[in-house]
Design an enzyme around this catalytic site. Structure first.
Site, PDB file in Angstrom:
ATOM      1  N   GLN A  13       5.013  25.363   1.864  1.00  0.00           N
ATOM      2  CA  GLN A  13       5.367  24.771   0.566  1.00  0.00           C
ATOM      3  C   GLN A  13       4.143  24.728  -0.342  1.00  0.00           C
ATOM      4  O   GLN A  13       4.238  25.030  -1.535  1.00  0.00           O
ATOM      5  CB  GLN A  13       5.941  23.365   0.772  1.00  0.00           C
ATOM      6  CG  GLN A  13       7.286  23.405   1.486  1.00  0.00           C
ATOM      7  CD  GLN A  13       7.850  22.036   1.790  1.00  0.00           C
ATOM      8  OE1 GLN A  13       7.201  21.021   1.563  1.00  0.00           O
ATOM      9  NE2 GLN A  13       9.062  22.003   2.300  1.00  0.00           N
ATOM     10  N   GLY A  40      11.692  18.644  -0.074  1.00  0.00           N
ATOM     11  CA  GLY A  40      10.260  18.880  -0.307  1.00  0.00           C
ATOM     12  C   GLY A  40      10.016  20.284  -0.832  1.00  0.00           C
ATOM     13  O   GLY A  40       9.148  20.499  -1.685  1.00  0.00           O
ATOM     14  N   ASP A  72       9.590  22.853  12.277  1.00  0.00           N
ATOM     15  CA  ASP A  72      10.852  22.124  12.099  1.00  0.00           C
ATOM     16  C   ASP A  72      11.640  21.996  13.404  1.00  0.00           C
ATOM     17  O   ASP A  72      12.598  21.225  13.487  1.00  0.00           O
ATOM     18  CB  ASP A  72      11.723  22.822  11.047  1.00  0.00           C
ATOM     19  CG  ASP A  72      11.122  22.698   9.645  1.00  0.00           C
ATOM     20  OD1 ASP A  72      10.315  21.775   9.418  1.00  0.00           O
ATOM     21  OD2 ASP A  72      11.470  23.521   8.775  1.00  0.00           O
ATOM     22  N   SER A 108       0.769  25.056   5.334  1.00  0.00           N
ATOM     23  CA  SER A 108       2.040  24.638   4.756  1.00  0.00           C
ATOM     24  C   SER A 108       2.557  25.710   3.809  1.00  0.00           C
ATOM     25  O   SER A 108       1.907  26.063   2.827  1.00  0.00           O
ATOM     26  CB  SER A 108       1.855  23.325   3.985  1.00  0.00           C
ATOM     27  OG  SER A 108       2.896  23.169   3.037  1.00  0.00           O
ATOM     28  N   ARG A 146       6.837  11.070   0.391  1.00  0.00           N
ATOM     29  CA  ARG A 146       6.105  12.186   1.025  1.00  0.00           C
ATOM     30  C   ARG A 146       4.893  12.605   0.181  1.00  0.00           C
ATOM     31  O   ARG A 146       4.902  12.466  -1.042  1.00  0.00           O
ATOM     32  CB  ARG A 146       7.073  13.348   1.277  1.00  0.00           C
ATOM     33  CG  ARG A 146       8.110  12.935   2.325  1.00  0.00           C
ATOM     34  CD  ARG A 146       9.113  14.007   2.593  1.00  0.00           C
ATOM     35  NE  ARG A 146       8.514  15.196   3.172  1.00  0.00           N
ATOM     36  CZ  ARG A 146       9.174  16.333   3.346  1.00  0.00           C
ATOM     37  NH1 ARG A 146      10.443  16.419   2.983  1.00  0.00           N
ATOM     38  NH2 ARG A 146       8.575  17.363   3.880  1.00  0.00           N
ATOM     39  N   ARG A 162      17.113  16.772  10.827  1.00  0.00           N
ATOM     40  CA  ARG A 162      16.704  17.467  12.055  1.00  0.00           C
ATOM     41  C   ARG A 162      16.704  16.515  13.254  1.00  0.00           C
ATOM     42  O   ARG A 162      16.981  16.929  14.376  1.00  0.00           O
ATOM     43  CB  ARG A 162      15.344  18.133  11.877  1.00  0.00           C
ATOM     44  CG  ARG A 162      15.344  19.140  10.754  1.00  0.00           C
ATOM     45  CD  ARG A 162      14.494  20.343  10.999  1.00  0.00           C
ATOM     46  NE  ARG A 162      14.474  21.183   9.807  1.00  0.00           N
ATOM     47  CZ  ARG A 162      15.386  22.102   9.512  1.00  0.00           C
ATOM     48  NH1 ARG A 162      16.389  22.333  10.330  1.00  0.00           N
ATOM     49  NH2 ARG A 162      15.308  22.810   8.399  1.00  0.00           N
TER      50      ARG A 162
HETATM   51  C1  S3P Z   1       9.366  24.996   4.296  1.00  0.00           C
HETATM   52  C2  S3P Z   1       8.127  24.786   4.829  1.00  0.00           C
HETATM   53  C3  S3P Z   1       7.837  23.780   5.857  1.00  0.00           C
HETATM   54  C4  S3P Z   1       9.113  23.296   6.539  1.00  0.00           C
HETATM   55  C5  S3P Z   1      10.198  23.001   5.558  1.00  0.00           C
HETATM   56  C6  S3P Z   1      10.548  24.235   4.752  1.00  0.00           C
HETATM   57  C7  S3P Z   1       9.543  26.034   3.264  1.00  0.00           C
HETATM   58  O1  S3P Z   1       7.228  22.655   5.245  1.00  0.00           O
HETATM   59  O2  S3P Z   1       8.831  22.156   7.302  1.00  0.00           O
HETATM   60  O3  S3P Z   1      11.361  22.555   6.221  1.00  0.00           O
HETATM   61  O4  S3P Z   1      10.683  26.433   2.989  1.00  0.00           O
HETATM   62  O5  S3P Z   1       8.538  26.469   2.707  1.00  0.00           O
HETATM   63  P1  S3P Z   1       5.642  22.539   5.057  1.00  0.00           P
HETATM   64  O6  S3P Z   1       5.238  23.533   4.050  1.00  0.00           O
HETATM   65  O7  S3P Z   1       5.432  21.129   4.572  1.00  0.00           O
HETATM   66  O8  S3P Z   1       5.057  22.774   6.418  1.00  0.00           O
END
Ligand code: S3P
Length: 428
Positions: free
Chosen positions: A169, A96, A315, A167, A124, A389
């Site tokens: 991401q 993701g 996580d 988030s 997703r 995980r």
């Molecule tokens: C991450 C952000 C988190 C985390 C993922 C890694 C990142 O996701 O769960 O394993 O590296 O920015 P979300 O942004 O969907 O919360």
């Protein structure tokens, strides 16, 4: 990947000794991506061996970066800082982070491309990035906001955006699009999510700053990166929990990233009564790093946690649930509904599989309730749902089960942590 089930049994007395934990996955993604956006030669030491960061690395190569990988996990990235049109679909695998960060960058280029992913990633939600990017002028088409994402490169304009989900991401996606947009891009989120993007972009010279509660970014030329990536607190979490619940254990986990936006598990485990000590805390490239001493803690108690701390341990919730089964009293986890959008629906899958082991655990719409302390029986087969995980959390549960357990599709741990079993063997 080859098909592999794995049997966990109590074939040892306690965990003892010290070990480093492999490289942080979040930092590895960002390091290789930002090096590709910079003009010049970047040196990344201790790059992750996980499959996910390699999905980012392969895409960076396809976009024109010249990347040399050494055996000792140092990678050299030579780039002219200008991305080239890829000759094939950009495959993000299970990651993701790769898809969402790249969507932000690729929306502002002068070429079209397609981001694809594996079966899990294609399920997703991508609306969370398509929506703000579209407001910036991005042209992305998809089926019902799911991958594949067809991106038609366009001129972007900065926006002021308030995200209802915490988030990293999504935040990183918008900020990276802001690097290619006219004007200023301003971003605010309901609770602070991990801030690796902000720290690393600042280190490579991006014009990124805070103003009136917003993170702001403008078009910037990035400088090459030099970084030695610390150990991943999310990978370390399995050892922290194992150290706390396996009788007579005493371990030291070295060189771990302790960024306060990531290390919520330490606070929760301490609040539960876990014997955890941070040693030699230091700053490495703007990130807090230290060693973590963990001791078996038989008198831990359940706690309630919700709200602001959730993104700081998102996580780690599956393995914290394992920990909660070994705490006296009730643990209540709230505001964690986004766990349903991870590699599996982690509320559903964690509750289902830990129940099979004998845990007293139930799901709520936005979290779970766990009653302890429970003797876990084991003696059953459990599913990993191809979720790295969950597979690792079940392994830790297996260490305190009365009878052995079989975890299906265990090879999915390689997504983030190929060294997982080897390191546990080292401490047994
Ligand atoms: C991450 C952000 C988190 C985390 C993922 C890694 C990142 O996701 O769960 O394993 O590296 O920015 P979300 O942004 O969907 O919360």
């Amino acid at each position: 990947m080859t098909y592999m089930n794995f049997v966990v049994k109590k074939d040892f007395n306690f965990l003892n000794g010290e070990t480093e934990i492999p490289s942080d996955k979040s930092l590895s993604h960002r390091a290789v991506i930002f090096s590709t956006l910079a003009k010049g030669k970047s040196v990344i030491k201790n790059f992750s061996k996980g499959i996910d960061p390699h999905s980012s690395l392969e895409i960076c190569k396809e976009l024109g970066a010249d990347i040399i990988e050494n055996d000792n996990q140092t990678i050299i990235v030579n780039s002219d800082g200008i991305l080239k049109k890829p000759s094939k679909y950009l495959y993000c695998g299970n990651s993701g982070t790769t898809m969402r960060l790249m969507a932000g960058i690729l929306s502002g280029q002068n070429f079209d491309c397609v981001l694809t992913g594996d079966e899990s990633l294609s399920k997703r939600p991508m609306k969370r990035v398509i929506e703000p990017l579209s407001l910036m002028g991005a042209k992305i088409s998809s089926q019902d906001f799911h991958a594949p994402l067809n991106i038609c490169g366009s001129n972007l304009t900065g926006i002021t955006y308030e995200s209802k989900i915490a988030s990293a991401q999504v935040k990183s996606c918008v900020l990276l699009a802001g690097l290619f947009a006219d004007g200023i891009t301003r971003y605010k989120e309901i609770y602070p999510s991990r801030n690796h993007t902000e720290i690393m972009l600042k280190n490579v010279g991006a014009n990124i700053f805070k103003q009136d509660g917003y993170i702001c970014i403008e078009k910037s030329e990035l400088k090459p990166l030099e970084i030695n990536i610390c150990g991943d607190i999310s990978s370390c979490a399995y050892f922290i929990v194992a150290g706390l619940i396996v009788p007579n254990s005493k371990i030291i986990l070295k060189n771990i990233g302790l960024n306060p936006t990531r290390s919520g598990i330490i606070g929760v485990a301490k609040q539960m009564g876990g014997k955890i000590e941070i040693l030699d805390q230091r700053d490495v490239c703007g990130e807090t790093v230290g060693d973590i001493k963990v001791e078996y803690s038989p008198d831990m108690k359940g706690v309630e946690f919700c709200g602001e701390i959730i993104p700081k341990l998102i996580d780690e919730i599956p393995v914290i649930s394992v920990l909660a089964t070994q705490c006296k009293g009730q643990t209540v986890i709230k505001d964690a509904q986004d766990l349903r959008n991870k590699e599996s629906d982690r509320i559903e899958t964690t509750v289902k599989e830990l129940s099979k082991l004998g845990a007293d655990i139930e799901q709520t719409p936005d979290g779970m309730i766990i009653n302890g302390k429970t003797k876990l029986n084991g003696g059953v087969e459990v599913e990993s749902y191809k979720d790295h995980r969950l597979a690792m959390s079940l392994y830790v549960a297996g260490l305190v089960c009365e009878k052995e357990i079989l975890i299906k599709d265990f090879e999915w741990v390689n997504i983030s942590f190929p060294e997982f079993l080897k390191l546990f063997e080292k401490l047994k």
